[in-house]
Design an enzyme around this catalytic site. Sequence first.
Site, PDB file in Angstrom:
ATOM      1  N   HIS A  35     -33.598 -43.878  45.696  1.00  0.00           N
ATOM      2  CA  HIS A  35     -34.687 -43.000  45.256  1.00  0.00           C
ATOM      3  C   HIS A  35     -35.704 -42.768  46.380  1.00  0.00           C
ATOM      4  CE1 HIS A  35     -33.907 -42.431  40.839  1.00  0.00           C
ATOM      5  NE2 HIS A  35     -33.078 -43.421  41.105  1.00  0.00           N
ATOM      6  N   ASP A  37     -34.822 -40.899  49.010  1.00  0.00           N
ATOM      7  CA  ASP A  37     -34.496 -39.612  49.661  1.00  0.00           C
ATOM      8  C   ASP A  37     -35.520 -38.527  49.322  1.00  0.00           C
ATOM      9  OD1 ASP A  37     -33.548 -39.472  47.037  1.00  0.00           O
ATOM     10  OD2 ASP A  37     -31.670 -38.470  47.560  1.00  0.00           O
ATOM     11  N   SER A  68      -8.039 -26.938  40.966  1.00  0.00           N
ATOM     12  CA  SER A  68      -8.199 -28.377  41.141  1.00  0.00           C
ATOM     13  C   SER A  68      -7.269 -29.105  40.187  1.00  0.00           C
ATOM     14  CB  SER A  68      -9.648 -28.787  40.854  1.00  0.00           C
ATOM     15  OG  SER A  68      -9.744 -30.201  40.787  1.00  0.00           O
ATOM     16  N   GLY A 129     -18.236 -39.148  38.911  1.00  0.00           N
ATOM     17  CA  GLY A 129     -19.352 -39.659  38.112  1.00  0.00           C
ATOM     18  C   GLY A 129     -19.536 -41.163  38.191  1.00  0.00           C
ATOM     19  N   SER A 134     -18.370 -37.843  44.330  1.00  0.00           N
ATOM     20  CA  SER A 134     -17.249 -36.896  44.359  1.00  0.00           C
ATOM     21  C   SER A 134     -17.769 -35.487  44.630  1.00  0.00           C
ATOM     22  CB  SER A 134     -16.489 -36.925  43.038  1.00  0.00           C
ATOM     23  OG  SER A 134     -17.287 -36.458  41.971  1.00  0.00           O
ATOM     24  N   GLU A 167     -24.926 -27.365  45.855  1.00  0.00           N
ATOM     25  CA  GLU A 167     -25.139 -28.261  44.711  1.00  0.00           C
ATOM     26  C   GLU A 167     -26.465 -27.949  44.012  1.00  0.00           C
ATOM     27  OE1 GLU A 167     -23.675 -32.126  45.295  1.00  0.00           O
ATOM     28  OE2 GLU A 167     -24.644 -32.965  43.520  1.00  0.00           O
ATOM     29  N   ASP A 179     -25.977 -37.565  50.340  1.00  0.00           N
ATOM     30  CA  ASP A 179     -24.536 -37.654  50.075  1.00  0.00           C
ATOM     31  C   ASP A 179     -23.744 -36.796  51.052  1.00  0.00           C
ATOM     32  OD1 ASP A 179     -25.524 -39.084  47.988  1.00  0.00           O
ATOM     33  OD2 ASP A 179     -24.883 -37.681  46.420  1.00  0.00           O
TER      34      ASP A 179
HETATM   35  P1  ADP Z   1     -20.620 -37.897  41.459  1.00  0.00           P
HETATM   36  O1  ADP Z   1     -20.965 -37.064  42.643  1.00  0.00           O
HETATM   37  O2  ADP Z   1     -21.446 -39.141  41.366  1.00  0.00           O
HETATM   38  O3  ADP Z   1     -19.167 -38.209  41.350  1.00  0.00           O
HETATM   39  P2  ADP Z   1     -21.601 -35.569  40.129  1.00  0.00           P
HETATM   40  O4  ADP Z   1     -21.974 -35.287  38.711  1.00  0.00           O
HETATM   41  O5  ADP Z   1     -22.596 -35.352  41.200  1.00  0.00           O
HETATM   42  O6  ADP Z   1     -21.010 -37.050  40.166  1.00  0.00           O
HETATM   43  O7  ADP Z   1     -20.351 -34.651  40.514  1.00  0.00           O
HETATM   44  C1  ADP Z   1     -19.187 -34.686  39.701  1.00  0.00           C
HETATM   45  C2  ADP Z   1     -18.732 -33.257  39.413  1.00  0.00           C
HETATM   46  O8  ADP Z   1     -18.207 -32.674  40.616  1.00  0.00           O
HETATM   47  C3  ADP Z   1     -17.592 -33.204  38.426  1.00  0.00           C
HETATM   48  O9  ADP Z   1     -18.062 -33.213  37.096  1.00  0.00           O
HETATM   49  C4  ADP Z   1     -16.940 -31.883  38.804  1.00  0.00           C
HETATM   50  O10 ADP Z   1     -17.659 -30.810  38.247  1.00  0.00           O
HETATM   51  C5  ADP Z   1     -17.124 -31.848  40.312  1.00  0.00           C
HETATM   52  N1  ADP Z   1     -15.947 -32.388  41.011  1.00  0.00           N
HETATM   53  C6  ADP Z   1     -15.870 -33.513  41.742  1.00  0.00           C
HETATM   54  N2  ADP Z   1     -14.637 -33.683  42.263  1.00  0.00           N
HETATM   55  C7  ADP Z   1     -13.898 -32.642  41.845  1.00  0.00           C
HETATM   56  C8  ADP Z   1     -12.534 -32.215  42.027  1.00  0.00           C
HETATM   57  N3  ADP Z   1     -11.668 -32.920  42.748  1.00  0.00           N
HETATM   58  N4  ADP Z   1     -12.146 -31.074  41.425  1.00  0.00           N
HETATM   59  C9  ADP Z   1     -13.007 -30.345  40.700  1.00  0.00           C
HETATM   60  N5  ADP Z   1     -14.280 -30.678  40.497  1.00  0.00           N
HETATM   61  C10 ADP Z   1     -14.731 -31.810  41.046  1.00  0.00           C
HETATM   62 MG    MG Z   2     -22.854 -36.225  43.014  1.00  0.00          MG
END
Ligand code: ADP
Ligand code: MG
Length: 388
Positions: A35, A37, A68, A129, A134, A167, A179
């Site tokens: 927190h 950042d 995807s 998540g 991701s 984002e 990130d």
């Molecule tokens: P985190 O970054 O902590 O994993 P976030 O809520 O910031 O969680 O991001 C997750 C979201 O990113 C997913 O719900 C999806 O919408 C998108 N996402 C991540 N990886 C993929 C993927 N390989 N294909 C499609 N969407 C993805």
């Molecule tokens: Mg994220």
Amino acid sequence: MSAADAAGALFATLSAGEPAGVWSAPGRVNLIGEHTDYNDGFVLPFAIEARTHAAVGARADGRVRVASTFADEAVEVGLAELDALFPARRDEIPEWARYPLGVAWTLRPSASGDVPGVDIALASDVPVGAGLSSSAAIEGAVAVALDELWGLGLDRRALAAAGRRAENEAVGAPTGIMDQTASMLGQADAAIFLDCRTLQTQIIPLGFAEAQLEVLVIDTGVKHAHATGGYAERRASCELGARLLGVPSLRDVTAADLPRAAQVLDEVTFRRVRHIVTENQRVLETVRTLRESGPLAIGALLLASHASMRDDFEISVPELDTAVDAALSAGAIGSRMTGGGFGGAAIALVPSDRVAAAADAVTTAFAASGFAAPHVFTVTPSAGARRD
Ligand code: ADP
Ligand code: MG
């Protein structure tokens, strides 16, 4: 099948031809600095070996198609439509597709002339998540791919910024630059020390391999929701604290200012401020300690960070506290929750020969508390985005 192969196989369902290449970008773990950042402070994340792969090829018709393994259907839009879609009409696009299409939208103006349309097939082994970002991985993989295919010649900082803007504006998630910076700049066995005010970075060797330390991630499975609730409330507390203390951001408050802060602020806001002030110090101290004494000496800093998030910032949950306590009792040299809080994951720095015992101890402690079984695995500080 590896994620790289899965991306290639998915590409084959989109297009008869071969992709021009496969690019990938990693998830990340934040070693310390939580927190901080959005308070213009310091963070120390590292990229991990889990990556999102993007198999990408050019199209002649000016369309962008994204698919995807994560989603049932491909999404297709024209390059010329991107400016109308983002940000105003982003709700018309499925949320997952806003990440790759958002990156295309932010990068396109960097091209000097016309750019071809693209097919983008995505597959990932970054858990979604779980606090491993991701989202930065998908942005990073698409950003390095389009930078090359569209001949943009942007540097890694610019590509990280493009991911963040996608984002923030195309997805609508109010996140900082940490990130994307980690995913772009990561190096093996090293962390990225990022000053979120100046955006200056330094690569900090971690020396985990030589010290025979492993990083255990304990994903509690408790879901966090960034845009809502606690996260937004903590941000608001920090803004209030800065305003009442008369500084642009909490980065400008030092430990020496805390006694005055205690008089000016209400009790809760004061504790929120104290977390940010002490956490910034702990990041600086961790960087110094890694340089001077090596990774075996940073355990107490990780623990102090967790205590501050639990007691002052109040963003931990019982599952995270249980994970930290159990890992420590089984020989971890340090442990803390990582990520935004209210669920997500904890990390523990564990001697290699204690990893199995620590994982067992955590799983046993969760069962004893009646919590759902956690997902426990190791991560290795790894290289950032690249063409595979
Ligand atoms: P985190 O970054 O902590 O994993 P976030 O809520 O910031 O969680 O991001 C997750 C979201 O990113 C997913 O719900 C999806 O919408 C998108 N996402 C991540 N990886 C993929 C993927 N390989 N294909 C499609 N969407 C993805
Ligand atoms: Mg994220």
